[in-house]
Design an enzyme around this catalytic site. Sequence first.
Site, mmCIF file in Angstrom:
data_model
loop_
_atom_site.group_PDB
_atom_site.id
_atom_site.type_symbol
_atom_site.label_atom_id
_atom_site.label_comp_id
_atom_site.label_asym_id
_atom_site.label_seq_id
_atom_site.Cartn_x
_atom_site.Cartn_y
_atom_site.Cartn_z
ATOM 1 N N GLY A 7 0.823 -1.173 -0.057
ATOM 2 C CA GLY A 7 -0.012 0.077 0.022
ATOM 3 C C GLY A 7 0.770 1.371 0.080
ATOM 4 N N TYR A 147 -15.269 -3.395 8.801
ATOM 5 C CA TYR A 147 -13.783 -2.713 8.935
ATOM 6 C C TYR A 147 -13.381 -2.685 10.481
ATOM 7 C CZ TYR A 147 -10.294 0.705 8.899
ATOM 8 O OH TYR A 147 -8.929 1.435 8.925
ATOM 9 N N GLY A 178 -5.803 6.441 15.256
ATOM 10 C CA GLY A 178 -7.163 6.865 14.974
ATOM 11 C C GLY A 178 -7.279 7.893 13.758
HETATM 12 P P1 NDP Z 1 -4.856 5.357 1.614
HETATM 13 O O1 NDP Z 1 -5.977 4.837 0.853
HETATM 14 O O2 NDP Z 1 -3.995 6.600 1.245
HETATM 15 O O3 NDP Z 1 -3.793 4.065 1.134
HETATM 16 C C1 NDP Z 1 -4.069 2.705 1.222
HETATM 17 C C2 NDP Z 1 -3.209 1.931 0.271
HETATM 18 O O4 NDP Z 1 -3.626 0.607 0.339
HETATM 19 C C3 NDP Z 1 -2.966 2.561 -1.171
HETATM 20 O O5 NDP Z 1 -1.610 2.703 -1.473
HETATM 21 C C4 NDP Z 1 -3.567 1.439 -2.163
HETATM 22 O O6 NDP Z 1 -2.912 1.282 -3.036
HETATM 23 C C5 NDP Z 1 -3.395 0.090 -1.144
HETATM 24 N N1 NDP Z 1 -4.405 -0.915 -1.315
HETATM 25 C C6 NDP Z 1 -5.640 -0.846 -1.369
HETATM 26 N N2 NDP Z 1 -5.943 -2.130 -1.671
HETATM 27 C C7 NDP Z 1 -4.969 -2.924 -2.201
HETATM 28 C C8 NDP Z 1 -4.763 -4.215 -2.657
HETATM 29 N N3 NDP Z 1 -6.007 -4.920 -3.092
HETATM 30 N N4 NDP Z 1 -3.734 -4.617 -3.045
HETATM 31 C C9 NDP Z 1 -2.476 -3.809 -2.902
HETATM 32 N N5 NDP Z 1 -2.645 -2.488 -2.079
HETATM 33 C C10 NDP Z 1 -3.918 -2.098 -1.990
HETATM 34 O O7 NDP Z 1 -5.031 4.997 2.995
HETATM 35 P P2 NDP Z 1 -4.095 5.202 4.468
HETATM 36 O O8 NDP Z 1 -2.549 5.438 4.095
HETATM 37 O O9 NDP Z 1 -4.870 6.039 5.319
HETATM 38 O O10 NDP Z 1 -4.285 3.650 5.036
HETATM 39 C C11 NDP Z 1 -3.243 2.862 4.962
HETATM 40 C C12 NDP Z 1 -3.500 1.912 6.297
HETATM 41 O O11 NDP Z 1 -3.827 2.253 7.261
HETATM 42 C C13 NDP Z 1 -4.841 1.275 5.751
HETATM 43 O O12 NDP Z 1 -4.624 -0.132 6.318
HETATM 44 C C14 NDP Z 1 -5.982 1.646 6.575
HETATM 45 O O13 NDP Z 1 -7.163 0.821 7.170
HETATM 46 C C15 NDP Z 1 -5.225 2.197 8.039
HETATM 47 N N6 NDP Z 1 -5.543 3.235 8.647
HETATM 48 C C16 NDP Z 1 -5.840 4.499 8.200
HETATM 49 C C17 NDP Z 1 -6.284 5.555 9.160
HETATM 50 C C18 NDP Z 1 -6.710 6.746 8.514
HETATM 51 O O14 NDP Z 1 -7.503 7.732 9.292
HETATM 52 N N7 NDP Z 1 -6.208 7.382 7.340
HETATM 53 C C19 NDP Z 1 -6.406 5.236 10.514
HETATM 54 C C20 NDP Z 1 -6.160 3.894 10.761
HETATM 55 C C21 NDP Z 1 -5.689 2.895 10.169
HETATM 56 P P3 NDP Z 1 -3.658 0.943 -4.754
HETATM 57 O O15 NDP Z 1 -4.944 1.576 -4.577
HETATM 58 O O16 NDP Z 1 -2.764 1.436 -5.687
HETATM 59 O O17 NDP Z 1 -3.481 -0.493 -4.569
HETATM 60 C C1 8X3 Z 2 -9.476 4.504 10.361
HETATM 61 C C2 8X3 Z 2 -9.923 5.314 11.536
HETATM 62 O O1 8X3 Z 2 -11.879 5.729 12.952
HETATM 63 O O2 8X3 Z 2 -12.174 5.948 10.740
HETATM 64 O O3 8X3 Z 2 -8.964 3.281 10.576
HETATM 65 O O4 8X3 Z 2 -11.983 3.950 11.641
HETATM 66 S S1 8X3 Z 2 -11.369 5.444 11.600
#
Ligand code: NDP
Ligand code: 8X3
Length: 248
Positions: A7, A147, A178
Amino acid sequence: MIVFITGASSGFGAEMARTFVKHGHQVIIAARRLARLQDLARELGEAALAVQMDVTSKASIEDALAQLPQSWRQIDVLINNAGLALNTAPAHEVPLADWETMIATNCTGLVTITRALLPAMVARGSGTIINIGSVAGHYPYPGGNVYGATKAFVEQFTLNLRADLVGTGVRASNIAPGLCGGTEFSNVRFKGDDAAAAKVYEGTQPLTAQDIADTAYWIATLPPHVNINHIEMMPVCQGFSGFNIKRN
Ligand code: NDP
Ligand code: 8X3
């Protein structure tokens, strides 16, 4: 160190890649959107290797790993960051397909790549796996349904990895953030409704991708006898709500 980041085409993953490279490490940056990865690889230079990989496909993971050049195969750190939330509809309304995609990405994808890279780490007697969970895996909220459940899986899988890995020299950690802005997380969750996505962060000072990247870097560079089991992070502006009681 060689750090494999899933990701990495956006958000936390891209910022983690920049942070590890800034400190002199090499990164394998993986995601589905190859053009994005190639842009990042150009920015980071020879320390970065872009690899197209869809974590929901076992064949795609196997192909990506099989194609790694020999000099990139000794992976010291795996960061299981690829993940997504889809929808905020209640459980009885959300399309089943959204649940299936979250489970395939956040759970099945994460365990598949972990299972592929773990044996070499154990054989070498060192390695670090950093999983990206969420506060949603600890605290329920309306619309969090599957989720949150996938992120609870990430938490428990990490702890159970620890149980199996004791004595191997391999570490496992779960970072549970968060509210974090500046990524595509909410744009994906609201399926391209950017106005709805922006509203999530209105009037807040959320965590940033850099905050998460700094935490991952700290965990990965602690002395080898130290394991952070889990770490939960929130912006100061985020807290908890009371129980929701429906009154007549
Ligand atoms: P983004 O959407 O900016 O990044 C998500 C990344 O995951 C992208 O690079 C996307 O790349 C990749 N991805 C999604 N599906 C696939 C797949 N099938 N295969 C390979 N890569 C995949 O989100 P964030 O950076 O915010 O999130 C990153 C992680 O942090 C996630 O696991 C999210 O659940 C978690 N998280 C986020 C929070 C937030 O508030 N932002 C808080 C807590 C946790 P591509 O589409 O090119 O494949
Ligand atoms: C992302 C944080 O609060 O949107 O994991 O679930 S929340």
